[in-house]
Design a protein around this motif. Structure first.
Motif, PDB file in Angstrom:
ATOM      1  N   THR A  70       0.804  -1.228   0.000  1.00  0.00           N
ATOM      2  CA  THR A  70       0.000   0.000   0.000  1.00  0.00           C
ATOM      3  C   THR A  70       0.835   1.276   0.000  1.00  0.00           C
ATOM      4  O   THR A  70       0.290   2.367   0.091  1.00  0.00           O
ATOM      5  CB  THR A  70      -0.940   0.040   1.223  1.00  0.00           C
ATOM      6  N   GLY A  71       2.146   1.140  -0.099  1.00  0.00           N
ATOM      7  CA  GLY A  71       3.029   2.302  -0.024  1.00  0.00           C
ATOM      8  C   GLY A  71       3.324   2.918  -1.378  1.00  0.00           C
ATOM      9  O   GLY A  71       2.535   2.805  -2.321  1.00  0.00           O
ATOM     10  N   LEU A  72       4.479   3.529  -1.484  1.00  0.00           N
ATOM     11  CA  LEU A  72       4.843   4.294  -2.676  1.00  0.00           C
ATOM     12  C   LEU A  72       5.865   3.604  -3.569  1.00  0.00           C
ATOM     13  O   LEU A  72       6.230   4.151  -4.614  1.00  0.00           O
ATOM     14  CB  LEU A  72       5.384   5.668  -2.258  1.00  0.00           C
ATOM     15  N   SER A  73       6.320   2.427  -3.193  1.00  0.00           N
ATOM     16  CA  SER A  73       7.269   1.702  -4.022  1.00  0.00           C
ATOM     17  C   SER A  73       6.632   1.395  -5.383  1.00  0.00           C
ATOM     18  O   SER A  73       5.416   1.176  -5.462  1.00  0.00           O
ATOM     19  CB  SER A  73       7.649   0.394  -3.323  1.00  0.00           C
ATOM     20  N   PRO A  74       7.426   1.357  -6.443  1.00  0.00           N
ATOM     21  CA  PRO A  74       6.859   0.999  -7.748  1.00  0.00           C
ATOM     22  C   PRO A  74       6.159  -0.361  -7.756  1.00  0.00           C
ATOM     23  O   PRO A  74       5.241  -0.580  -8.544  1.00  0.00           O
ATOM     24  CB  PRO A  74       8.080   0.984  -8.672  1.00  0.00           C
ATOM     25  N   ARG A  75       6.545  -1.281  -6.868  1.00  0.00           N
ATOM     26  CA  ARG A  75       5.919  -2.609  -6.798  1.00  0.00           C
ATOM     27  C   ARG A  75       4.659  -2.622  -5.939  1.00  0.00           C
ATOM     28  O   ARG A  75       3.958  -3.620  -5.901  1.00  0.00           O
ATOM     29  CB  ARG A  75       6.914  -3.633  -6.247  1.00  0.00           C
ATOM     30  N   ASP A  76       4.360  -1.532  -5.236  1.00  0.00           N
ATOM     31  CA  ASP A  76       3.181  -1.472  -4.367  1.00  0.00           C
ATOM     32  C   ASP A  76       1.931  -1.235  -5.209  1.00  0.00           C
ATOM     33  O   ASP A  76       1.622  -0.108  -5.586  1.00  0.00           O
ATOM     34  CB  ASP A  76       3.333  -0.364  -3.324  1.00  0.00           C
ATOM     35  N   VAL A  77       1.213  -2.325  -5.504  1.00  0.00           N
ATOM     36  CA  VAL A  77       0.044  -2.244  -6.396  1.00  0.00           C
ATOM     37  C   VAL A  77      -1.233  -2.806  -5.763  1.00  0.00           C
ATOM     38  O   VAL A  77      -2.240  -2.981  -6.447  1.00  0.00           O
ATOM     39  CB  VAL A  77       0.318  -2.974  -7.730  1.00  0.00           C
ATOM     40  N   THR A  78      -1.199  -3.076  -4.456  1.00  0.00           N
ATOM     41  CA  THR A  78      -2.383  -3.640  -3.813  1.00  0.00           C
ATOM     42  C   THR A  78      -3.613  -2.742  -3.941  1.00  0.00           C
ATOM     43  O   THR A  78      -4.704  -3.252  -4.243  1.00  0.00           O
ATOM     44  CB  THR A  78      -2.093  -3.981  -2.337  1.00  0.00           C
ATOM     45  N   PRO A  79      -3.511  -1.422  -3.753  1.00  0.00           N
ATOM     46  CA  PRO A  79      -4.713  -0.589  -3.904  1.00  0.00           C
ATOM     47  C   PRO A  79      -5.293  -0.650  -5.323  1.00  0.00           C
ATOM     48  O   PRO A  79      -6.519  -0.694  -5.493  1.00  0.00           O
ATOM     49  CB  PRO A  79      -4.228   0.819  -3.564  1.00  0.00           C
ATOM     50  N   GLU A  80      -4.427  -0.677  -6.311  1.00  0.00           N
ATOM     51  CA  GLU A  80      -4.909  -0.752  -7.695  1.00  0.00           C
ATOM     52  C   GLU A  80      -5.574  -2.103  -7.966  1.00  0.00           C
ATOM     53  O   GLU A  80      -6.638  -2.171  -8.598  1.00  0.00           O
ATOM     54  CB  GLU A  80      -3.752  -0.520  -8.678  1.00  0.00           C
ATOM     55  N   PRO A 106       3.815  10.653  11.223  1.00  0.00           N
ATOM     56  CA  PRO A 106       3.398  11.394  10.025  1.00  0.00           C
ATOM     57  C   PRO A 106       3.499  10.540   8.756  1.00  0.00           C
ATOM     58  O   PRO A 106       2.874  10.850   7.746  1.00  0.00           O
ATOM     59  CB  PRO A 106       4.350  12.587   9.977  1.00  0.00           C
ATOM     60  N   ASN A 107       4.249   9.442   8.810  1.00  0.00           N
ATOM     61  CA  ASN A 107       4.373   8.568   7.647  1.00  0.00           C
ATOM     62  C   ASN A 107       3.059   7.887   7.278  1.00  0.00           C
ATOM     63  O   ASN A 107       2.918   7.357   6.174  1.00  0.00           O
ATOM     64  CB  ASN A 107       5.451   7.506   7.887  1.00  0.00           C
ATOM     65  N   ALA A 108       2.095   7.888   8.190  1.00  0.00           N
ATOM     66  CA  ALA A 108       0.795   7.274   7.899  1.00  0.00           C
ATOM     67  C   ALA A 108       0.131   7.922   6.689  1.00  0.00           C
ATOM     68  O   ALA A 108      -0.634   7.268   5.978  1.00  0.00           O
ATOM     69  CB  ALA A 108      -0.115   7.367   9.120  1.00  0.00           C
ATOM     70  N   MET A 109       0.440   9.183   6.440  1.00  0.00           N
ATOM     71  CA  MET A 109      -0.171   9.875   5.300  1.00  0.00           C
ATOM     72  C   MET A 109       0.289   9.305   3.955  1.00  0.00           C
ATOM     73  O   MET A 109      -0.297   9.596   2.923  1.00  0.00           O
ATOM     74  CB  MET A 109       0.093  11.375   5.350  1.00  0.00           C
ATOM     75  N   LEU A 110       1.291   8.456   3.962  1.00  0.00           N
ATOM     76  CA  LEU A 110       1.796   7.876   2.727  1.00  0.00           C
ATOM     77  C   LEU A 110       1.087   6.582   2.338  1.00  0.00           C
ATOM     78  O   LEU A 110       1.333   6.043   1.260  1.00  0.00           O
ATOM     79  CB  LEU A 110       3.309   7.623   2.846  1.00  0.00           C
ATOM     80  N   SER A 111       0.202   6.084   3.195  1.00  0.00           N
ATOM     81  CA  SER A 111      -0.537   4.867   2.883  1.00  0.00           C
ATOM     82  C   SER A 111      -1.582   5.157   1.814  1.00  0.00           C
ATOM     83  O   SER A 111      -2.263   6.173   1.845  1.00  0.00           O
ATOM     84  CB  SER A 111      -1.231   4.312   4.128  1.00  0.00           C
ATOM     85  N   ARG A 112      -1.706   4.229   0.876  1.00  0.00           N
ATOM     86  CA  ARG A 112      -2.687   4.377  -0.210  1.00  0.00           C
ATOM     87  C   ARG A 112      -3.796   3.330  -0.098  1.00  0.00           C
ATOM     88  O   ARG A 112      -4.421   2.949  -1.074  1.00  0.00           O
ATOM     89  CB  ARG A 112      -1.980   4.243  -1.567  1.00  0.00           C
TER      90      ARG A 112
END
Length: 156
Positions: A70-80, A106-112
Motif C-alpha cells: 500500500t506504499g509508494l514503491s513501484p511494486r506497491d500495487v495492492t490498492p490498484e 506522520p508517515n501514515a499519510m503515505l498509505s494508499r
C-alpha cells in the motif's frame, strides 16, 4: 469468515518471514472472526485481484484483508488490484486508519489503502509492517462486524 492475504514479493518466495499476516489473523480471531483462508502472494496486480475475486465470488468469504503493497514503491500495487475488483468503495475506512495512524507517525499519510465491497464481501487493505497493520486494523476492527451485518442485508 475472514481471509488474510499478505502481499510480498520476498514473502511469496520464502525469503522473508511474514509477521503481519499472522498478527492480523490473531487480531481477527480475538475479535470473533473465523479465519478460513490465508495466502502470501507477490506484488503482482493480476495475481492479487484474481485472489480477491476468488475469495469473494467463489469462497464467499465475508471479510478479506490484505496486508502489504500500500506504499509508494513501484511494486506497491495492492490498492490498484483492489480497486480493479471493488463494486463499491468505502472511503471512510482508510480515512479512519489514517487519522489513527497520524497520531503515531506522520508517515501514515503515505498509505494508499482502499476499502470497499464486492458482492457480500468487505475488502480492506492494511499496511505491510506488522506494527502498522495492527494499528490500522485496531482503528476499524470494532466496526467491521456491523459493516458485514449491513452488507448482508441487516439493518443499522
Amino acid at each position: 469468515t475472514a481471509s488474510v492475504i499478505t502481499v510480498s514479493d520476498l514473502g511469496s518466495r520464502g525469503l522473508r518471514q511474514d509477521t503481519s499476516g499472522p498478527a492480523v489473523r490473531a487480531m481477527l480471531e480475538d475479535a470473533g472472526f473465523t479465519v478460513v483462508h490465508t495466502a502470501i502472494v507477490p506484488d503482482e496486480r493480476g495475481q492479487i485481484s484474481a485472489l480477491l475475486r476468488a475469495c469473494a465470488d467463489e469462497r464467499k468469504i465475508d471479510l478479506i484483508l490484505t496486508t502489504g503493497g500500500t506504499g509508494l514503491s513501484p511494486r506497491d500495487v495492492t490498492p490498484e488490484a483492489t480497486a480493479d475488483v471493488l463494486e463499491r468503495e468505502i472511503r471512510a475506512i482508510p480515512v479512519a486508519m489514517w487519522v489513527e495512524g497520524l497520531k503515531i507517525t506522520p508517515n501514515a499519510m503515505l498509505s494508499r489503502a482502499v476499502a470497499g465491497t464486492r458482492g457480500s464481501s468487505l475488502i480492506v487493505n492494511l499496511p505491510g509492517s506488522e506494527k502498522a497493520a495492527r494499528e490500522n486494523l485496531g482503528a476499524v476492527v470494532a466496526t467491521l462486524d456491523h459493516a458485514l451485518r449491513m452488507l448482508a442485508g441487516g439493518g443499522h
